[in-house]
Design a protein around this motif. Sequence first.
Motif, mmCIF file in Angstrom:
data_model
loop_
_atom_site.group_PDB
_atom_site.id
_atom_site.type_symbol
_atom_site.label_atom_id
_atom_site.label_comp_id
_atom_site.label_asym_id
_atom_site.label_seq_id
_atom_site.Cartn_x
_atom_site.Cartn_y
_atom_site.Cartn_z
ATOM 1 N N GLN A 89 0.816 -1.207 0.000
ATOM 2 C CA GLN A 89 0.000 0.000 0.000
ATOM 3 C C GLN A 89 0.854 1.264 0.000
ATOM 4 O OE1 GLN A 89 -4.069 0.088 0.449
ATOM 5 N NE2 GLN A 89 -2.984 -1.072 -1.125
ATOM 6 N N LEU A 90 1.979 1.244 0.704
ATOM 7 C CA LEU A 90 2.863 2.409 0.668
ATOM 8 C C LEU A 90 3.514 2.578 -0.700
ATOM 9 C CD1 LEU A 90 4.619 2.493 4.155
ATOM 10 C CD2 LEU A 90 2.718 3.857 3.327
ATOM 11 N N PHE A 93 3.021 6.063 -3.026
ATOM 12 C CA PHE A 93 4.063 6.902 -3.608
ATOM 13 C C PHE A 93 4.107 6.788 -5.135
ATOM 14 C CE2 PHE A 93 5.653 6.557 0.769
ATOM 15 C CZ PHE A 93 5.815 7.906 1.046
ATOM 16 N N ARG A 94 3.643 5.675 -5.669
ATOM 17 C CA ARG A 94 3.640 5.492 -7.122
ATOM 18 C C ARG A 94 2.646 6.426 -7.796
ATOM 19 N NH1 ARG A 94 0.985 2.884 -11.045
ATOM 20 N NH2 ARG A 94 -0.613 2.119 -9.618
ATOM 21 N N HIS A 133 -1.299 9.948 -3.763
ATOM 22 C CA HIS A 133 -2.765 10.009 -3.720
ATOM 23 C C HIS A 133 -3.275 8.911 -2.786
ATOM 24 C CE1 HIS A 133 -6.963 10.044 -4.837
ATOM 25 N NE2 HIS A 133 -6.747 11.150 -5.543
ATOM 26 N N PRO A 134 -4.091 9.283 -1.796
ATOM 27 C CA PRO A 134 -4.510 8.301 -0.779
ATOM 28 C C PRO A 134 -5.590 7.329 -1.262
ATOM 29 C CG PRO A 134 -5.540 10.406 -0.352
ATOM 30 C CD PRO A 134 -4.607 10.633 -1.516
ATOM 31 N N ARG A 135 -5.240 6.512 -2.231
ATOM 32 C CA ARG A 135 -6.181 5.511 -2.732
ATOM 33 C C ARG A 135 -5.952 4.184 -2.002
ATOM 34 N NH1 ARG A 135 -5.200 6.821 -9.153
ATOM 35 N NH2 ARG A 135 -6.287 8.823 -9.220
ATOM 36 N N PHE A 136 -6.088 4.223 -0.711
ATOM 37 C CA PHE A 136 -5.841 3.023 0.070
ATOM 38 C C PHE A 136 -6.995 2.034 -0.053
ATOM 39 C CE2 PHE A 136 -2.923 5.997 2.007
ATOM 40 C CZ PHE A 136 -1.812 5.204 2.264
#
Length: 418
Positions: free
Chosen positions: A120-121, A125-126, A130-133
């Motif tokens: 997820q990290l 960063f890729r 963007h917080p697309r968790f």
Amino acid sequence: MTKDLKRVVITGLGAITPLGNSVDEFWMNVVSGKSGVGMITKFDTTNFKTKFAAEVKGFNAGDYFEKNEARKYDLFTQYAVAAADEAIKNANLDFNKLNKNKIGVIWGSGNGGIQTFQDQLEEFFRVNKHPRFNPYFIPKIIADIPSGVISIRYGLRGLNFSTISACASSNTAIIDAFNYIRLGKADIVIAGGSEAPINESGVGGFSASKALSTYNEDPQIASRPFDVKRDGFVVGEGAGAMVVESLESALARGANILAEVAGGGMAADAYHLTGTHPDGEGAYLGMLDALEDAAIEATKIDYINAHATSTMIGDESELKAIARVFGEHTNINVSATKSMTGHLLGAAGAIEAIITTKAIQNNIVPPTINTNEVEPEWKGKFNFTLSKAQAKEINYAMSNTFGFGGHIATTIFKKYKV
């Protein structure tokens, strides 16, 4: 008035390991002295000092979950459910005939969902932070989720929690299960631990702490507990599960009793963040505590499954502690089964408790492999059971686990007698 403590027994076992994905296969390979270590296949090790590990082979999540369900769980939880499923079947538990309010789950893990955390990290960063968790990100990484998933899967409404004491985690879970059952707080507990740390973060982190062997030339002999040439542990993965049950409950349902839990001891080194006390102070106290809890003399112990990870200081300190506890009791068998399985971290205690239980059942001491020259100070002081398993009447056996942070957990199992 204090209630009498209940007797506690083991009635089911389950295993997902580098030496097999069932207890029978696992035990057969342990007794045969087979190594589960090989070159890492899970990621590119080009830039890593250590390029090998003890991986689980042939695990298929689809054997245990629907496709969409499996995606909700990190691999360490998938391993946990698979091991628990086998243990429950092995114990012949029919939950429809039992009080599920008195059946609990206690599960240990040292690292939790480390693969999910890494993935997820990387994704964060890729895509320009963007917080697309993933909506399951948090439940996939937290260490308590296996106990929750197992309880939900079977509708078990008794006590439910996770133990985290690094590499002592699953042994701590078994001791907790023992204590809650003998106090009457539960009839049955599914106890164990799981770990899935073979990824860039897990291997890189342990390598940075200089804990891992770098014997890439011949990985199968890299784990060499007690040997003068040992150079670090081999990281492993998998899960171990035990059905821990009150004797009263086991007898009432006609269960096959595999062994009895005699006692559990816990202590702390109170010494160093990652290193063991050089004189094994915590290990000494933990073993003494377990013996006192079991109300037996040290001479009653026939076999010790040592923590023995193949590190220079760790192995030495444990032997010093054993010598302090057992003195000149040189007939005792000591073996280091991590020489075959690698070090399963938070799952180590559970799979070694399984080995200890099977040793008692079958009167066989499993071997320590790869150890060619024991440290001179310890030659002749213990039976290290080198290379080959040994037939021996085992009435009492001890299993040691120690973890980063100085955590100590020791369990004693004994042959069940009416």
